[in-house]
Design an enzyme around this catalytic site. Structure first.
Site, mmCIF file in Angstrom:
data_model
loop_
_atom_site.group_PDB
_atom_site.id
_atom_site.type_symbol
_atom_site.label_atom_id
_atom_site.label_comp_id
_atom_site.label_asym_id
_atom_site.label_seq_id
_atom_site.Cartn_x
_atom_site.Cartn_y
_atom_site.Cartn_z
ATOM 1 N N THR A 93 -2.432 -6.815 8.890
ATOM 2 C CA THR A 93 -2.102 -6.445 10.268
ATOM 3 C C THR A 93 -3.214 -6.997 11.150
ATOM 4 O OG1 THR A 93 -1.106 -4.421 9.425
ATOM 5 C CG2 THR A 93 -1.479 -4.539 11.795
ATOM 6 N N LYS A 169 5.003 -5.740 13.781
ATOM 7 C CA LYS A 169 4.190 -4.815 12.988
ATOM 8 C C LYS A 169 3.376 -3.883 13.893
ATOM 9 C CE LYS A 169 1.829 -2.989 9.629
ATOM 10 N NZ LYS A 169 2.405 -1.840 8.927
ATOM 11 N N LYS A 238 -8.221 0.288 14.137
ATOM 12 C CA LYS A 238 -8.157 -1.173 14.344
ATOM 13 C C LYS A 238 -6.766 -1.548 14.870
ATOM 14 C CE LYS A 238 -6.689 -3.392 10.857
ATOM 15 N NZ LYS A 238 -5.420 -3.869 10.319
HETATM 16 P P1 NAP Z 1 -8.408 -2.025 1.951
HETATM 17 O O1 NAP Z 1 -8.018 -1.245 0.750
HETATM 18 O O2 NAP Z 1 -9.551 -1.541 2.777
HETATM 19 O O3 NAP Z 1 -8.703 -3.537 1.479
HETATM 20 C C1 NAP Z 1 -9.261 -4.457 2.383
HETATM 21 C C2 NAP Z 1 -9.448 -5.790 1.712
HETATM 22 O O4 NAP Z 1 -10.041 -6.700 2.664
HETATM 23 C C3 NAP Z 1 -10.381 -5.773 0.496
HETATM 24 O O5 NAP Z 1 -9.942 -6.714 -0.444
HETATM 25 C C4 NAP Z 1 -11.724 -6.202 1.115
HETATM 26 O O6 NAP Z 1 -12.613 -6.782 0.204
HETATM 27 C C5 NAP Z 1 -11.230 -7.260 2.075
HETATM 28 N N1 NAP Z 1 -12.205 -7.579 3.122
HETATM 29 C C6 NAP Z 1 -12.662 -6.764 4.113
HETATM 30 N N2 NAP Z 1 -13.530 -7.423 4.898
HETATM 31 C C7 NAP Z 1 -13.640 -8.679 4.381
HETATM 32 C C8 NAP Z 1 -14.380 -9.833 4.763
HETATM 33 N N3 NAP Z 1 -15.189 -9.837 5.844
HETATM 34 N N4 NAP Z 1 -14.230 -10.942 4.016
HETATM 35 C C9 NAP Z 1 -13.423 -10.954 2.931
HETATM 36 N N5 NAP Z 1 -12.706 -9.911 2.520
HETATM 37 C C10 NAP Z 1 -12.802 -8.765 3.250
HETATM 38 O O7 NAP Z 1 -7.199 -2.190 2.977
HETATM 39 P P2 NAP Z 1 -5.600 -2.074 2.695
HETATM 40 O O8 NAP Z 1 -5.203 -0.636 2.882
HETATM 41 O O9 NAP Z 1 -5.262 -2.800 1.452
HETATM 42 O O10 NAP Z 1 -5.046 -2.871 3.973
HETATM 43 C C11 NAP Z 1 -5.070 -4.295 4.034
HETATM 44 C C12 NAP Z 1 -4.298 -4.745 5.276
HETATM 45 O O11 NAP Z 1 -2.943 -4.254 5.190
HETATM 46 C C13 NAP Z 1 -4.849 -4.215 6.599
HETATM 47 O O12 NAP Z 1 -4.673 -5.190 7.602
HETATM 48 C C14 NAP Z 1 -3.973 -3.000 6.884
HETATM 49 O O13 NAP Z 1 -3.919 -2.713 8.260
HETATM 50 C C15 NAP Z 1 -2.624 -3.488 6.337
HETATM 51 N N6 NAP Z 1 -1.681 -2.444 5.876
HETATM 52 C C16 NAP Z 1 -2.124 -1.362 5.174
HETATM 53 C C17 NAP Z 1 -1.195 -0.404 4.750
HETATM 54 C C18 NAP Z 1 -1.633 0.830 4.001
HETATM 55 O O14 NAP Z 1 -0.875 1.808 3.976
HETATM 56 N N7 NAP Z 1 -2.798 0.842 3.376
HETATM 57 C C19 NAP Z 1 0.175 -0.579 5.004
HETATM 58 C C20 NAP Z 1 0.591 -1.740 5.678
HETATM 59 C C21 NAP Z 1 -0.346 -2.672 6.118
HETATM 60 P P3 NAP Z 1 -13.699 -5.858 -0.579
HETATM 61 O O15 NAP Z 1 -12.973 -5.320 -1.772
HETATM 62 O O16 NAP Z 1 -14.792 -6.804 -0.921
HETATM 63 O O17 NAP Z 1 -14.128 -4.777 0.381
#
Ligand code: NAP
Length: 290
Positions: A93, A169, A238
């Site tokens: 997102t 989204k 965010k």
């Molecule tokens: P998450 O568990 O916090 O995972 C974030 C990922 O991004 C991890 O792999 C992290 O790597 C990586 N990352 C963060 N900063 C980085 C950087 N500067 N350089 C390289 N890698 C970086 O988040 P998530 O819940 O999977 O969500 C991921 C995306 O999907 C977001 O945009 C969120 O808004 C969207 N989303 C989430 C959901 C939900 O319910 N969770 C649903 C729909 C959409 P590390 O492991 O090294 O920290």
């Protein structure tokens, strides 16, 4: 298909696993390398850099925010430094200006951007039940359709302009949080008047409010299941900031957005970073003296 997957957080690891299960040859990369171990054990290949993960036909990214997507795409050893012209399927997102910039950079590189943000929490990702809103060049979209089929229950084509999918989204996430807010307010009112949250939810979802968003978040609110965070409050903040940016640019007043954003800020300030965004219900209840 030979594909790469970058970003193995709550969502990315579940999505990548389903792509492996569907028989694709998946090469994974994550900033913290340990998060790739389980998938490597299940048949994925480990890449040393994002560029290496982008050496196949398609590379998916599922990263936290704009900054992460920028680093992995434009940085040293980033996707665009690869000589291959992999289609970049961006599930994160992110904001509309970055989606625009990514689309342009990929066109110049001779590759293509498909913006394919998803609806659904980690449990839906694990069950391959996501909803995907996809936009980008038609030929790239049809190449990616089998990948969408492997990770979701339905995909929507928004058009050929990638940022349009990101806008869908952002609109959706605004509505989800507005639903959580109003449901939490109603549950607080019910509870103070002696109606248990579970009973109120049973009536609502069994009558006029049977939509998945009421069922999923209603259950979380009833159980107060805010830990571990499936969708962490800082990521929700965010998103509300991205909605605000899009609304400001388009000159669209969104007064409800200000309430949602403030409640997320209060939640993070009072409860810490590691709480689900539906934890705004705690602030709403506390404001009512519960
Ligand atoms: P998450 O568990 O916090 O995972 C974030 C990922 O991004 C991890 O792999 C992290 O790597 C990586 N990352 C963060 N900063 C980085 C950087 N500067 N350089 C390289 N890698 C970086 O988040 P998530 O819940 O999977 O969500 C991921 C995306 O999907 C977001 O945009 C969120 O808004 C969207 N989303 C989430 C959901 C939900 O319910 N969770 C649903 C729909 C959409 P590390 O492991 O090294 O920290």
């Amino acid at each position: 298909m030979k594909i790469g997957f970058i970003g193995l957080g709550n969502m990315g690891s579940a999505i990548a696993r389903n792509l492996i299960k569907a028989g694709h040859e998946v090469t994974v990369w994550n900033r913290s390398p340990g998060k790739a171990d389980a998938l490597v054990g299940e048949g994925a290949k480990r890449a040393a850099t994002p560029a290496e993960a982008a050496s196949g036909a398609v590379v998916h990214t599922m990263l936290a925010d704009d900054k992460a997507v920028e680093a992995v795409t434009f940085g040293p050893d980033g996707i665009l430094s690869a000589s291959a012209k992999a289609i970049h399927v961006s599930h994160s997102t992110i904001g509309l200006p970055l989606a625009e910039r990514l689309a342009k950079a990929h066109a110049e590189h001779g590759s293509a951007l498909i913006a394919a943000p998803v609806f659904g929490r980690p449990a839906a990702a694990e069950a391959a039940k996501l909803f995907i809103a996809a936009a980008g060049p038609a030929d790239a979209l049809s190449t990616c359709q089998p990948l969408f089929d492997a990770i979701g229950q339905k995909s929507f084509t928004i058009g050929d302009h990638p940022p349009a999918a990101n806008l869908v989204k952002l609109c959706g996430n605004f509505l989800i949080l507005a639903t959580i807010e109003s449901l939490a307010e109603a549950m607080t009112l019910g509870e103070k008047g002696g109606v248990p949250k579970a009973k109120l939810l049973e009536v609502l979802t069994g009558s006029l409010f049977g939509a998945p968003v009421y069922q999923t978040y209603g259950d979380i609110l009833v159980k107060e299941a805010f830990h571990p965070a499936g969708f962490a409050a800082p990521l929700g903040l965010k998103d509300m900031n991205l909605v605000s940016q899009a609304a400001t640019d388009a000159r669209v007043p969104m007064p409800v957005l200000a309430v949602l954003r403030d409640h997320l800020l209060s939640t993070i300030a009072r409860e810490g970073e590691d709480i689900d965004w539906s934890g705004i219900a705690r602030i709403i209840a506390a404001d009512a003296g519960l």
